[in-house]
Motif scaffolding. Structure first.
Motif, PDB file in Angstrom:
ATOM      1  N   GLN A  42       1.017  -1.202  -0.003  1.00  0.00           N
ATOM      2  CA  GLN A  42      -0.011   0.016   0.085  1.00  0.00           C
ATOM      3  C   GLN A  42       0.947   1.288  -0.217  1.00  0.00           C
ATOM      4  O   GLN A  42       1.847   1.410   0.971  1.00  0.00           O
ATOM      5  N   ASP A 172     -17.520  -6.747 -15.133  1.00  0.00           N
ATOM      6  CA  ASP A 172     -16.496  -6.010 -14.689  1.00  0.00           C
ATOM      7  C   ASP A 172     -15.574  -5.769 -15.561  1.00  0.00           C
ATOM      8  O   ASP A 172     -15.119  -4.709 -15.989  1.00  0.00           O
ATOM      9  N   PRO A 188      -6.169   1.733  -1.433  1.00  0.00           N
ATOM     10  CA  PRO A 188      -7.077   0.802  -1.390  1.00  0.00           C
ATOM     11  C   PRO A 188      -7.928   0.121  -2.312  1.00  0.00           C
ATOM     12  O   PRO A 188      -7.944  -1.245  -2.597  1.00  0.00           O
ATOM     13  N   SER A 189      -8.332   0.949  -3.307  1.00  0.00           N
ATOM     14  CA  SER A 189      -9.143   0.246  -4.430  1.00  0.00           C
ATOM     15  C   SER A 189      -8.132  -0.438  -5.457  1.00  0.00           C
ATOM     16  O   SER A 189      -8.394  -1.562  -5.826  1.00  0.00           O
ATOM     17  N   GLN A 190      -7.025   0.010  -5.761  1.00  0.00           N
ATOM     18  CA  GLN A 190      -6.040  -0.663  -6.398  1.00  0.00           C
ATOM     19  C   GLN A 190      -5.507  -2.090  -5.877  1.00  0.00           C
ATOM     20  O   GLN A 190      -5.653  -3.182  -6.272  1.00  0.00           O
ATOM     21  N   GLY A 192      -7.451  -3.748  -3.451  1.00  0.00           N
ATOM     22  CA  GLY A 192      -8.785  -4.443  -3.770  1.00  0.00           C
ATOM     23  C   GLY A 192      -8.830  -5.350  -5.091  1.00  0.00           C
ATOM     24  O   GLY A 192      -9.322  -6.465  -5.103  1.00  0.00           O
ATOM     25  N   LEU A 193      -8.690  -4.410  -6.212  1.00  0.00           N
ATOM     26  CA  LEU A 193      -8.626  -5.008  -7.562  1.00  0.00           C
ATOM     27  C   LEU A 193      -7.482  -6.076  -7.593  1.00  0.00           C
ATOM     28  O   LEU A 193      -7.973  -7.390  -8.241  1.00  0.00           O
TER      29      LEU A 193
END
Length: 438
Positions: A42, A172, A188-190, A192-193
């Motif tokens: 992160q 998606d 966080p979004s990356q 999660g992906l």
């Protein structure tokens, strides 16, 4: 090159802010990439292009809690004339074996569960009686409390078109599609992906390890009582927090007394865990400015550190060089709290972000209207005043005076007002350039 001669030749030179920053960045190379677990990555910069190995979602699944049905079976359903279907089982998220739906049949299905073969739509539970034989249901009864609801009958009060409430495979992202490109900062979004497509590790440039220490025999750890002539050490806390905010892993060493041998041994001990060293204090021309004394001596043995005068206020005295066998960058900042923080923002933060391999290392700047006059600014020096920037109004208001010890004003500022070298005063209402700190 004779380092001692090199230092002497620069003693009388006054560096501009841009010259000093360019010299710092010219000696900073991005850290070598490493493979990290997702959560450890992160805030790091990705160094590889990543494609999707499997479609997302990987199978058709329900977007609602309800009943999987054949769309034709419920096409004529109304509240006054509901359609009754036979429930042949449950499909929960994670289910493997799926019942096949035939004419007049339904399967109770949960959000995220795979759509069973034969089903063409999902009817939300609120469009049914939930298998109770009564009016419209608000929710499903728990399987443990009412296992009979996985069978029996359900009355459907509204039609559902083909594909209704079904998330189709690949809706998606499709298999082989680009997911993330090299240079992406992993938030966080990356992350999660990456987890969603099955990546457990990624190759990134690591967050730099920054070691922060302040110098001064007068410094006392916060929380301890002050003796005569003592002050609490704020710089090491402020600079460590600033390094973390810049994306680094920061280690606070704390205050080191004004003793050259102690400082030298402390610096040598810290080299093993540092990608960059930051000191504050002891870089001016006083008899007890031990950072300058120590690093000048250290340069002769193990590196090159140069001390400079910059055409700026605050932050005139600065030191920079590479020390130790691995030539670790060291930035020596002034000791006054505002001077050290402004110096960090202008020089250390860009160095940290350059180590991370980020494409943009500088704070954003923007024009703003200065609501109050700046009565005087030293000619030939670039002044950085603390300011409160109002994005909505496009204005900035000076906060506190120009003194480099006024740390309270720094705590209430979200911008630095730039007064150029050739400007000696700024009228109220004039346009200025500001560095955004938030």
């Amino acid at each position: 090159m004779n380092h001692a001669t090199g230092r002497t030749s620069h003693q009388d030179r006054v560096w501009s802010v841009a010259e000093h920053l360019d010299d710092v960045l010219s000696k900073i190379a991005p850290l070598d990439p490493i493979e990290l677990q997702l959560l450890d990555a992160q805030g790091c910069v990705l160094v590889e292009d990543i494609t999707v190995p499997v479609a997302l979602p990987p199978f058709d699944n329900s977007s609602m809690d309800g009943y999987a049905v054949r769309a034709a079976d419920v096409a004529d359903a109304t509240e006054s004339a509901p359609v009754t279907l036979t429930v042949i089982g449950d499909v929960a998220a994670g289910s493997g074996e799926l019942p096949r739906i035939g004419p007049g049949q339904a399967v109770r299905i949960m959000t995220g569960a795979p759509v069973p073969p034969g089903a063409g739509a999902v009817v939300p539970v609120e469009w049914t009686d939930g298998g109770t034989g009564q009016g419209p249901a608000d929710t499903m009864r728990a399987h443990s409390a009412a296992p009979q609801d996985a069978g029996g009958e359900v009355r459907v009060h509204r039609p559902a078109a083909t594909g209704a409430h079904i998330r189709t495979r690949g809706s998606d992202v499709t298999e082989g599609e680009p997911a993330l490109s090299a240079g992406t900062v992993l938030g966080p979004s990356q992350i999660g992906l990456l987890a969603a497509i099955g990546r457990g590790t990624v190759r990134v440039r690591p967050r730099p390890r920054v070691v922060v220490l302040s110098t001064g025999s007068e410094l006392v750890q916060p929380g301890e009582a002050l003796g005569p002539g003592q002050i609490h050490d704020s710089n090491s806390f402020q600079l460590t927090a600033a390094a973390r905010a810049a994306g680094a892993i920061a280690y606070r060493v704390g205050a080191v007394a004004d003793d050259a041998d102690t400082l030298r041994s402390t610096l040598e001990d810290q080299l093993i865990r540092a990608d960059i060293l930051v000191t504050s204090g002891g870089v001016s021309v006083g008899a007890y400015d031990v950072v300058k004394e120590t690093l000048t001596a250290l340069s002769e043995d193990d590196g090159t550190v140069e001390f400079r005068r910059l055409a700026m206020q605050p932050g005139k005295p600065q030191g920079f060089g590479l020390i130790g066998p691995d030539r670790i960058p060291l930035l020596a900042l002034p000791g006054n709290p505002v001077s050290s923080y402004v110096s960090f923002e202008l020089f250390v933060r860009p160095a940290i972000r350059a180590l991370m391999g980020l494409p943009e290392v500088h704070r954003p700047t923007t024009p703003a209207r200065c609501t109050e006059a700046v009565a005087s600014s030293p000619k030939g020096k670039r002044q950085f005043l603390r300011g409160s920037y109002d994005a909505g109004a496009g204005t900035v208001t000076p906060v506190g005076g120009a003194g480099s010890h006024l740390i309270k004003a720094m705590a209430h500022a979200n911008a630095l007002i730039i007064v150029p070298e050739d400007t000696t005063e700024v009228p109220a209402g004039a346009d200025v350039e500001v560095v955004l700190l938030g």
